[in-house]
Write an enzyme that holds these catalytic residues in place. Structure first.
Site, mmCIF file in Angstrom:
data_model
loop_
_atom_site.group_PDB
_atom_site.id
_atom_site.type_symbol
_atom_site.label_atom_id
_atom_site.label_comp_id
_atom_site.label_asym_id
_atom_site.label_seq_id
_atom_site.Cartn_x
_atom_site.Cartn_y
_atom_site.Cartn_z
ATOM 1 N N ASP A 4 0.844 -1.194 0.000
ATOM 2 C CA ASP A 4 0.000 0.000 0.000
ATOM 3 C C ASP A 4 0.876 1.239 0.000
ATOM 4 O O ASP A 4 2.049 1.182 0.393
ATOM 5 C CB ASP A 4 -0.916 0.019 1.225
ATOM 6 C CG ASP A 4 -2.168 0.864 1.014
ATOM 7 O OD1 ASP A 4 -2.077 1.922 0.352
ATOM 8 O OD2 ASP A 4 -3.228 0.481 1.510
ATOM 9 N N ASP A 20 4.473 2.263 -4.019
ATOM 10 C CA ASP A 20 3.565 2.458 -5.136
ATOM 11 C C ASP A 20 3.790 1.295 -6.091
ATOM 12 O O ASP A 20 4.857 1.180 -6.699
ATOM 13 C CB ASP A 20 3.866 3.792 -5.810
ATOM 14 C CG ASP A 20 2.982 4.082 -7.007
ATOM 15 O OD1 ASP A 20 2.272 3.166 -7.494
ATOM 16 O OD2 ASP A 20 3.000 5.242 -7.475
ATOM 17 N N ASP A 44 -6.930 -3.867 -4.871
ATOM 18 C CA ASP A 44 -8.064 -3.053 -4.437
ATOM 19 C C ASP A 44 -7.718 -1.572 -4.617
ATOM 20 O O ASP A 44 -8.282 -0.710 -3.985
ATOM 21 C CB ASP A 44 -8.381 -3.366 -2.966
ATOM 22 C CG ASP A 44 -9.702 -2.761 -2.523
ATOM 23 O OD1 ASP A 44 -10.673 -2.810 -3.295
ATOM 24 O OD2 ASP A 44 -9.754 -2.218 -1.402
ATOM 25 N N LYS A 84 -9.934 -4.508 -8.718
ATOM 26 C CA LYS A 84 -11.032 -3.549 -8.653
ATOM 27 C C LYS A 84 -11.110 -2.801 -9.977
ATOM 28 O O LYS A 84 -10.095 -2.389 -10.525
ATOM 29 C CB LYS A 84 -10.813 -2.527 -7.523
ATOM 30 C CG LYS A 84 -11.971 -1.531 -7.388
ATOM 31 C CD LYS A 84 -11.659 -0.412 -6.421
ATOM 32 C CE LYS A 84 -11.802 -0.898 -5.009
ATOM 33 N NZ LYS A 84 -11.687 0.202 -4.023
#
Length: 144
Positions: A4, A20, A44, A84
């Site tokens: 994350d 990243d 996600d 996602k």
């Protein structure tokens, strides 16, 4: 293992990378931290939206491509990819790309999402059906 942009609270047994995942060296760092092939990759990630369609579309495309690149590098042959997604031309192109690499690609819309959200998840899986043997297919009544 988790990745994350923001730090998270420590979780027992979980390796966490604050990075990243669209950066050039992210794939190598993730692969090294895993220490072996992954059963699944779940992305996600959501872009920070600007309201400028072309900029937001490019950000989505970058996230989609990074998730697929990481999955291509670390997934086991029978591994699954969950990403996602958001409706739009970028999603249509990405769906085609997923279908060219995975046997099954479905879209799942979470039940608990906000009504104003149009997000969904692609679930991409290999074909895990066992192949029938030729002997069984060629059997006819009365023959062995």
């Amino acid at each position: 293992m988790g990745v994350d942009l923001e730090p998270i609270s420590e979780l027992p047994g979980v390796t966490f990378l604050e990075l990243d995942f669209t950066e050039s060296l992210a794939q190598e760092r993730i692969e090294a931290a895993l220490g072996g092939p992954a059963d699944a990759v779940l992305s996600d990630a959501a872009p920070k939206l600007t309201g400028i369609r072309d900029v937001d579309g490019a950000s989505l495309e970058e996230l989609y491509e990074a998730a697929l690149a990481i999955a291509s590098r670390v997934l086991k042959p029978d591994g699954i990819l969950i990403v996602k997604g958001y409706p739009g031309p970028e999603a249509d192109l990405y769906r085609k790309k997923l279908r060219s690499r995975f046997a099954r690609v479905s879209e799942v819309r979470p039940e608990g999402k906000r009504r104003s959200s149009n997000e969904f998840y692609w679930v991409a899986t290999p074909d895990l059906k066992p192949a029938r043997s030729r002997r069984k297919r060629s059997r006819r009544k009365g023959k062995s």
